[in-house]
Design an enzyme around this catalytic site. Structure first.
Site, short mmCIF file in Angstrom:
data_model
loop_
_atom_site.label_atom_id
_atom_site.label_comp_id
_atom_site.label_asym_id
_atom_site.label_seq_id
_atom_site.Cartn_x
_atom_site.Cartn_y
_atom_site.Cartn_z
N ASP A 47 0.83 -1.20 0.00
CA ASP A 47 0.00 0.00 0.00
C ASP A 47 0.86 1.24 0.00
O ASP A 47 2.04 1.20 0.28
CB ASP A 47 -0.84 0.04 1.28
CG ASP A 47 -2.08 -0.81 1.18
OD1 ASP A 47 -2.48 -1.11 0.05
OD2 ASP A 47 -2.63 -1.16 2.23
N LYS A 69 -3.60 2.84 -2.74
CA LYS A 69 -4.72 3.73 -3.09
C LYS A 69 -4.32 5.14 -2.70
O LYS A 69 -3.83 5.38 -1.62
CB LYS A 69 -5.97 3.33 -2.31
CG LYS A 69 -6.42 1.93 -2.57
CD LYS A 69 -7.78 1.72 -1.93
CE LYS A 69 -8.15 0.26 -1.87
NZ LYS A 69 -7.64 -0.43 -0.69
N MET A 180 -7.92 9.28 8.54
CA MET A 180 -8.58 9.67 7.28
C MET A 180 -9.54 10.85 7.54
O MET A 180 -10.64 10.90 6.98
CB MET A 180 -9.36 8.49 6.68
CG MET A 180 -8.48 7.32 6.33
SD MET A 180 -9.40 5.90 5.72
CE MET A 180 -9.96 5.17 7.26
N1 SAH Z 1 -4.28 0.44 9.17
C1 SAH Z 1 -3.71 1.76 9.30
C2 SAH Z 1 -4.71 2.86 9.00
C3 SAH Z 1 -5.25 2.83 7.58
S1 SAH Z 1 -6.27 4.20 7.23
C4 SAH Z 1 -3.12 1.91 10.70
O1 SAH Z 1 -3.34 1.07 11.58
O2 SAH Z 1 -2.36 2.86 10.91
C5 SAH Z 1 -5.11 5.36 6.58
C6 SAH Z 1 -4.98 6.54 7.52
O3 SAH Z 1 -4.05 6.26 8.56
C7 SAH Z 1 -4.45 7.82 6.89
O4 SAH Z 1 -5.44 8.53 6.19
C8 SAH Z 1 -3.99 8.57 8.11
O5 SAH Z 1 -5.08 9.11 8.82
C9 SAH Z 1 -3.41 7.45 8.95
N2 SAH Z 1 -1.95 7.29 8.80
C10 SAH Z 1 -1.32 6.13 8.55
N3 SAH Z 1 0.02 6.30 8.56
C11 SAH Z 1 0.22 7.62 8.81
C12 SAH Z 1 1.39 8.43 8.97
N4 SAH Z 1 2.62 7.92 8.85
N5 SAH Z 1 1.22 9.74 9.25
C13 SAH Z 1 0.00 10.28 9.38
N6 SAH Z 1 -1.14 9.56 9.24
C14 SAH Z 1 -1.03 8.25 8.97
#
Ligand code: SAH
Length: 269
Positions: A47, A69, A180
């Site tokens: 991803d 995505k 998100m």
């Molecule tokens: N499964 C992932 C989340 C997926 S949804 C988890 O557990 O982290 C994707 C969202 O995660 C992004 O839109 C943002 O809100 C957040 N996100 C993930 N990695 C990030 C990062 N390094 N910095 C800021 N936001 C992050």
């Protein structure tokens, strides 16, 4: 069957799928099991927010397939991702599906596990460090602190909350973490204010956690829309709404100030 498997969690047998949580973007925050699964992978479907820079080194024998995505553009549809996963496993490959953060936190991980089950393919899940906790921590923000917040709720900003959900957050009074959430910030902040949350409640927006351009914008519930627009806040970002934002230790703070802020909320055992 009961008991522990004698195999390590990172073991990826041929013809099977392993969903791997890649953590919030820093290779050091991959688990040992994730690193092992990648090392043995034949195929890695990754991803946008997985730790991509080091993938060629981490998975030296694998064909790397970008299925990431981005807002507004989906190079491979969700069904397409599931099909790729299933097809490669059926052809006997060791398939790693590498996802950002933890596979089961808003990552559609559970749908991908079901797709494997539907096709009779064995699948295991390796938990990852979720951005919901790690990105605030990278900005110095703890999600709980005795006397300040004894719970946190992680919500997806993908779709607006219902009035009941907004009321529930108000009643719980805990730290709210939003993933998100940049696009739906107007509806969320206005909804929380409408349900009686304090306009002065601190809000932090942490963009691009663990990257060289990580940035934190601190505001309040009533000012966050204007402040986010002025700062030009963009996805990916984690939002933290709650008193704990006052504990953010930013490099320019004096440690004494932080300790004083926390002391205001101290509880005696
Ligand atoms: N499964 C992932 C989340 C997926 S949804 C988890 O557990 O982290 C994707 C969202 O995660 C992004 O839109 C943002 O809100 C957040 N996100 C993930 N990695 C990030 C990062 N390094 N910095 C800021 N936001 C992050």
């Amino acid at each position: 069957m009961t008991g522990q498997s004698s195999r390590s969690v990172g073991h990826v047998p041929p013809g099977q799928v392993t969903l791997v949580g890649g953590g919030p973007g820093a290779a050091e925050l991959l688990t040992a099991a994730a690193t092992e699964a990648l090392r043995h992978a034949d195929i890695v479907l990754f991803d946008r927010l997985a730790p991509n820079d080091e993938l060629a080194t981490l998975a030296p024998n694998a064909t790397l397939i970008d299925v990431g995505k981005r807002a507004g553009s989906h190079p491979v549809s969700q069904t397409g991702i599931e099909q790729l996963m299933v097809d490669h496993a059926l052809s006997g490959k060791r398939v790693v599906r590498l996802k950002g953060g933890d596979p089961y936190v808003f990552g559609r991980g559970s749908e991908e596990v079901l797709a494997c089950h539907r096709n009779g393919i064995a699948v295991t899940v390796i938990s990852g460090v979720t951005s919901a906790i790690a990105v605030p921590a990278a900005a110095g923000i703890p999600l709980t602190h005795r006397g300040m917040s004894h719970a946190f709720t992680v919500i997806s900003g993908h779709a607006p909350l219902t009035e009941n959900e907004l009321e529930g957050l108000k009643l719980l009074g805990s730290t709210v973490v939003v993933l998100m959430g940049v696009g739906t910030l107007p509806t969320l902040s206005q909804g929380l204010l409408r349900h009686g949350m304090s306009p002065d409640l601190p809000v932090a927006i942490i963009e691009r956690g663990f990257s060289a351009t990580q940035r934190t914008t601190v505001s309040t519930l009533s000012a966050v829309l204007a402040d986010a627009a002025t700062a030009g806040v963009r996805s990916p970002a984690v939002l933290v709404i709650g008193e704990v934002v006052r504990l953010a230790f930013r490099g320019d703070d004096a440690a004494e100030d932080l300790v004083a802020r926390a002391a205001a909320f101290a509880v005696n055992d």
